[in-house]
Design an enzyme around this catalytic site. Structure first.
Site, short mmCIF file in Angstrom:
data_model
loop_
_atom_site.label_atom_id
_atom_site.label_comp_id
_atom_site.label_asym_id
_atom_site.label_seq_id
_atom_site.Cartn_x
_atom_site.Cartn_y
_atom_site.Cartn_z
CG HIS A 187 -2.14 -0.90 0.94
ND1 HIS A 187 -3.27 -0.48 0.27
CD2 HIS A 187 -2.34 -2.21 1.20
CE1 HIS A 187 -4.11 -1.48 0.16
NE2 HIS A 187 -3.57 -2.53 0.71
CD GLU A 426 -10.58 -8.74 -5.93
OE1 GLU A 426 -9.56 -8.06 -5.82
OE2 GLU A 426 -11.64 -8.49 -5.33
CG ASP A 450 -6.05 -9.20 -4.39
OD1 ASP A 450 -4.98 -9.47 -3.82
OD2 ASP A 450 -6.96 -8.56 -3.84
CB CYS A 497 -9.82 -1.02 -11.10
SG CYS A 497 -10.12 -2.47 -10.06
#
Length: 539
Positions: A187, A426, A450, A497
């Protein structure tokens, strides 16, 4: 001194180095001689904490509305609570110990006391006490501005940063991230790309460089400590060249995302909160393809209310003025932990209790979010997508809950708009049943981060196997191709995305596959637009 790392975003940053001060630093018990001066230290830190909280309140008021800002007012009042202050000063005076220890001890004691109460509201105050105490301790230890011990922009050094920590950062004070751990999909790395700042992972820096001058070279993946004048001049010139390239990209603003042979594609932005909308507009995105709603939960000490969420979603919808805003429902678990959810520790959290699994298992939380989303849809063009889908049964359960929410809103006379609903692809399971899923939803959004980790059996947070976690792997690309084809056959439009959507080496590949939409970090919009406009699909 040069320290090698791995770049997660290119560019050059020049500025002072600052080691991130964790809010939960170990507090040592130190004997002191002068209780009065130690009490004065505490009082000064308390006033600084109140000042910080007021600044956070004012910032939150502008970005996320009054309901979300209220918590910072509550925290200011708690700092002045007589019992809390008396306990701290009494520990300092009677035990002749340092203020840090007195604050931490009082925080622990009061937190445990509130947690043991029967009243739900009072139990919730346990986390608030812990938070204000951590803030005061951090100030006493020299850390301000949410872990950044500086009032000027810095190159921030850290072992790694959790999502909850990145939420609290004053991003105006961050020139670059340099972490010892993490991965290109951590992140911290995603935040760096969103902020468009050069950043490194895997850089094993020594502790004694705090406060020194540094340069981050995001092209070569190196951190330079205490550069000489010649090196500094070279990188300042490089910065000027980068700024000129950015200026030229600005000329693409207002132009269409259209190939040379006339194929148009929607180019949207990924965001993590209301405060990122300005970047979306500044970079001329056609809409928002991924609003990560979990950051509303990570930024709170308790479950955000329906009204808090409604105000945040409504604000984004109104600001985007009719452009598409796709909001992902709560996606916590795995690397995104929230204390008040009380999730059990798991051996393999990436494949565990997370995302839609939590929402369907705790429908009260899910319905609160859905009510807020549908209410906000009246004020703009909102779409909803559901993460971590692996079965048709999950989609059917979601539809039942959505129908209940709509019926409740109808009964209460609360208006809502037309809402497109989609699922994230995902997992390999979702890819393999995408032909069935497409008949039940309006769109697919492929989460390549993912999808890569699950397809290749590579934990995307594990830096040791990052070299084989290749998002360009043929299996990943075939999964994307299958999803696009099955989505179109079933009448669903398909977007990407994940981070791979911003990889311009694959832009033409995705266009030839028939992708309808790409959603990328705001800073990558114009770069991807440039790549789209160079493609000729007729050849």
């Amino acid at each position: 001194m040069e320290i090698q790392g791995k770049s997660v975003f290119s560019g050059v940053a020049i500025g002072p180095l600052s080691i991130y001060a964790k809010a939960d630093n170990v507090v040592k018990r130190v004997k002191i001689q002068d209780a009065d001066s130690e009490i004065k230290r505490f009082e000064d830190a308390k006033e600084e904490a109140k000042k910080q909280l007021q600044e956070l309140h004012d910032k939150a008021l502008k970005e996320v509305g009054e309901a979300n800002a209220e918590i910072f007012e509550v925290h200011q009042m708690m700092l002045d609570d007589g019992d809390y202050v008396d306990s701290i000063t009494n520990i300092i005076t009677s035990q002749l110990v340092n203020a840090e220890y007195a604050v931490a001890t009082t925080g622990d004691n009061f937190s445990q006391m509130f947690a043991a109460m029967d009243d739900d509201y009072m139990r919730a105050r346990s986390a608030d006490i812990k938070d204000i105490s951590n803030r005061v301790v951090s100030i006493l230890q020299g850390a301000v501005n949410g872990g950044i011990a500086s009032d000027v922009p810095v190159i921030l050094l850290a072992d790694d940063l959790a999502p909850s920590e990145t939420v609290q950062l004053d991003k105006s004070l961050v020139l670059s991230f340099v972490t010892r751990g993490g991965s290109t999909n951590s992140h911290t790395a995603i935040l760096a790309r969103t902020m468009s700042i050069p950043s490194l992972i895997g850089a094993q820096y020594p502790e004694d460089i705090n406060g020194h001058m540094g340069i981050v070279d995001g092209y070569k993946g190196i951190l330079i400590v205490d550069p000489d004048e010649e090196t500094l001049a070279f990188y300042k010139k490089k910065q000027e060249e980068d700024n000129e390239k950015k200026r030229l990209l600005q000329e693409l603003k207002g132009k269409e995302n259209i190939t040379l042979d006339g194929k148009k594609i929607n180019l949207y932005a990924n965001i993590g909160g209301v405060g990122d909308v300005a970047d979306v507009l500044q970079n001329d995105a056609g809409g928002i393809g991924l609003f990560r709603s979990e950051f509303l939960y990570l930024g709170c000490d308790d479950y955000p209310s329906e009204e808090q969420q409604f105000q945040a979603y409504k604000s984004v919808a109104e600001t985007m003025a009719g452009k598409k805003v796709i909001i992902r429902t709560l996606d916590i678990g795995a690397d995104k932990q929230v204390d008040y959810f009380h999730l059990a520790k798991e051996e393999n959290p990436a494949m565990g209790y997370r995302a839609i699994r939590i929402c369907l298992d705790r429908p009260d939380i899910f319905k609160t979010q859905l009510r807020a989303l549908f209410r906000a849809s009246y004020y703009g063009n909102i779409g909803i997508m559901y993460p971590m889908i692996i079965s048709m049964d999950e989609v059917r359960q979601i539809k039942v809950i959505v129908a209940e929410v709509k019926a409740e809103l109808d009964e209460q006379g609360i208006p809502y708009g037309e809402v497109e609903q989609g699922v994230m692809i995902e997992t390999p399971a979702a890819v393999l049943i995408s032909d069935e899923l497409a008949k039940e939803v309006d769109f697919f959004s492929i989460g390549t981060n993912d999808l890569t980790q699950y397809t290749l059996a590579c934990d995307r947070q594990n830096a040791a196997i990052e070299k084989i976690a290749d998002p360009h792997h043929p299996a990943v690309l075939k999964a994307i191709q299958m999803t696009i084809e099955n989505g179109h056959k079933g009448g669903a439009w398909v977007g990407i995305c994940g981070e791979l959507g911003a990889d311009t080496t694959l832009t033409e590949t995705f266009l030839r596959m028939g992708i309808d939409e790409l959603s990328v970090s705001p800073s990558r919009i114009l770069t991807v637009r440039e790549a789209i406009r160079k493609v000729d699909l007729s050849k």
